[in-house]
Structures are given as structure tokens and as C-alpha cells.
Design an enzyme around this catalytic site. Structure first.
Site, short mmCIF file in Angstrom:
data_model
loop_
_atom_site.label_atom_id
_atom_site.label_comp_id
_atom_site.label_asym_id
_atom_site.label_seq_id
_atom_site.Cartn_x
_atom_site.Cartn_y
_atom_site.Cartn_z
N HIS A 1 26.80 37.39 -51.05
CA HIS A 1 25.68 36.50 -51.37
C HIS A 1 25.99 35.05 -51.02
CE1 HIS A 1 22.55 38.82 -53.41
NE2 HIS A 1 23.52 39.61 -53.82
N ARG B 1 19.11 28.60 -42.34
CA ARG B 1 18.23 29.69 -42.79
C ARG B 1 17.39 29.25 -43.98
NH1 ARG B 1 18.98 32.38 -47.31
NH2 ARG B 1 18.06 34.44 -47.65
N GLU C 1 12.79 41.57 -59.23
CA GLU C 1 14.17 41.91 -58.90
C GLU C 1 14.58 43.20 -59.61
OE1 GLU C 1 17.41 42.58 -57.42
OE2 GLU C 1 16.57 40.68 -56.71
N GLU D 1 13.23 38.40 -48.75
CA GLU D 1 14.39 38.35 -47.86
C GLU D 1 15.13 39.67 -48.01
OE1 GLU D 1 17.36 37.71 -45.43
OE2 GLU D 1 17.99 37.87 -47.52
N GLU E 1 16.71 47.86 -46.16
CA GLU E 1 16.37 47.68 -47.57
C GLU E 1 14.94 48.12 -47.87
OE1 GLU E 1 17.65 44.11 -49.53
OE2 GLU E 1 19.20 43.74 -48.05
#
Length: 212
Positions: free
Chosen positions: A9, A18, A63, A110, A119
Site C-alpha cells: 500500500h 498517480r 470497503e 482504484e 480485483e
């Protein structure tokens, strides 16, 4: 909270180029009328904070990872912009109108791996379009459709020849559409219960090497 994060991360969170591109894109959309924002896979909450700071009226941060949800909760609590963010600790596919009671005008995410689709971002986006985002309907043809950041992606493919990789994947089909596969044998050593859409290899380390 940083002690809970996986090490990969940190390079991503410190990728200034980015992050600035995400920040600018979110600011542009919010300034042009996107008041409600959904952040799928919020992680540490960075994109949600960008949206809140840009002036979004309400931000919903989704999340599924318990560790990341705990981290995001700490981040939102310690930042003034976090006051407008509603953290939803669940998989985006499980979101409903109780979680997000209003149409979403901007979706940010993302949830991409090095292979882009690992993902399951396409499944997430499809669910969001069907259940959470807004688009023109017969009764309201002038409804402005929701926006998504990133809006598009480029996918590059390079065919290779590698005996090691070929030995891991075989197929017993004789025909695929109009293609004759009778002399082709392809299968996979992946488990039938494996949820990953593809495997990956470090081509510099495959036995026997490879050729393009």
C-alpha cells in the site's frame, strides 16, 4: 492504523503523480455538479477525502476488508473532510438503498491490479450501474448519467511462446466458434474453485525462458 497495512500500500499511497491525477479528475467532476460520490474499495480513504475536500455534499466509502475499513475509519476521524464521508464496511455487491439512499452521481474506484481486471472491477461496476448510479430512463430522458473515475483503461496484450506456461494450460475442446481446435490442447492447472480470473508469472524467472 498504518501497522495493519500490507507493505504494497505504501508505494501506491506515495505515488504523487498517480494521486494528483485522481485528485484533479475528482475535483473537475465535483465542480461540474457531482454532489454525491461512491468510493468502491476505499482502502485508506484517500479518494473519498479528495471528493469531500472538493465540495461533494455526501461521500459513501465502501470497503470489504475489515483491516482496511478500520484504517479508513481512523483516517476519516482524524481529517476534517471525513465528516461528510459515510463508511460502509461491506462488499460493494452487497450495497443496497439502505446503505446508499440516494442516486450516485460520481463513482470513484482504484480496484485494479497489475493485470487491470484481477480485483473483479467489471462485476463491481455492472452492479453499481444497475443499482446505485443514475442514467436516462424513458420517464426522464434528460437525466444526466453518472460519471466514473477512471472513465476508461487501455489493455495491452503481447503473445509469447513459453513451454513452461504452456504446460500449465490445456484445452480439450475440438471447436470454438468457427475455430478448429482439434490439434490444440489447452487446459489450466487452476483449481475449479479458484476465484482469480487469471494467473501471473514473472517472465524473467520462468524455467526455460520465453520468446515474444
Amino acid at each position: 492504523a498504518s501497522t495493519l497495512l500490507e507493505r504494497w500500500h505504501f508505494p501506491m499511497l506515495n505515488d504523487v503523480q498517480r494521486n494528483n491525477k485522481f485528485k484533479k479528475a475528482i475535483e473537475n467532476k465535483v465542480k461540474n455538479g457531482c454532489e454525491t460520490v461512491l468510493d468502491i474499495g476505499t482502502g485508506t480513504g484517500l479518494l473519498s477525502l479528495y471528493a469531500s475536500k472538493a465540495g461533494a455534499r455526501r461521500v459513501y466509502a465502501c470497503e470489504a476488508s475489515e483491516v482496511m475499513a478500520i484504517t479508513a475509519a481512523d483516517v476519516f476521524r482524524l481529517n476534517p473532510e471525513g465528516e461528510k464521508v459515510k463508511l460502509i464496511p461491506k462488499l460493494s455487491l452487497d450495497l443496497d438503498r439502505e446503505d446508499v439512499p440516494e442516486p450516485i452521481q460520481l463513482l470513484v474506484t482504484e480496484t485494479f491490479d497489475a493485470g487491470l481486471l484481477g480485483e473483479h472491477v467489471l462485476i463491481s461496476l455492472n452492479h453499481a450501474w444497475e443499482n446505485l448510479l443514475q442514467q436516462p430512463v424513458p420517464g426522464n430522458p434528460f437525466l444526466v448519467p453518472s460519471s466514473i473515475i477512471p472513465a476508461s483503461a487501455e489493455f495491452f496484450v503481447a503473445p509469447i511462446s513459453c513451454k513452461y506456461i504452456a504446460s500449465q494450460h490445456k484445452s480439450n475442446k475440438l471447436k470454438y466458434g468457427y475455430l478448429n481446435l482439434s490439434n490444440l490442447n489447452i487446459s489450466s492447472n487452476l483449481s475449479t474453485t479458484d476465484r482469480e480470473p487469471y494467473t501471473s508469472e514473472n517472465l524473467d524467472r520462468v524455467p526455460g525462458g520465453f520468446t515474444l
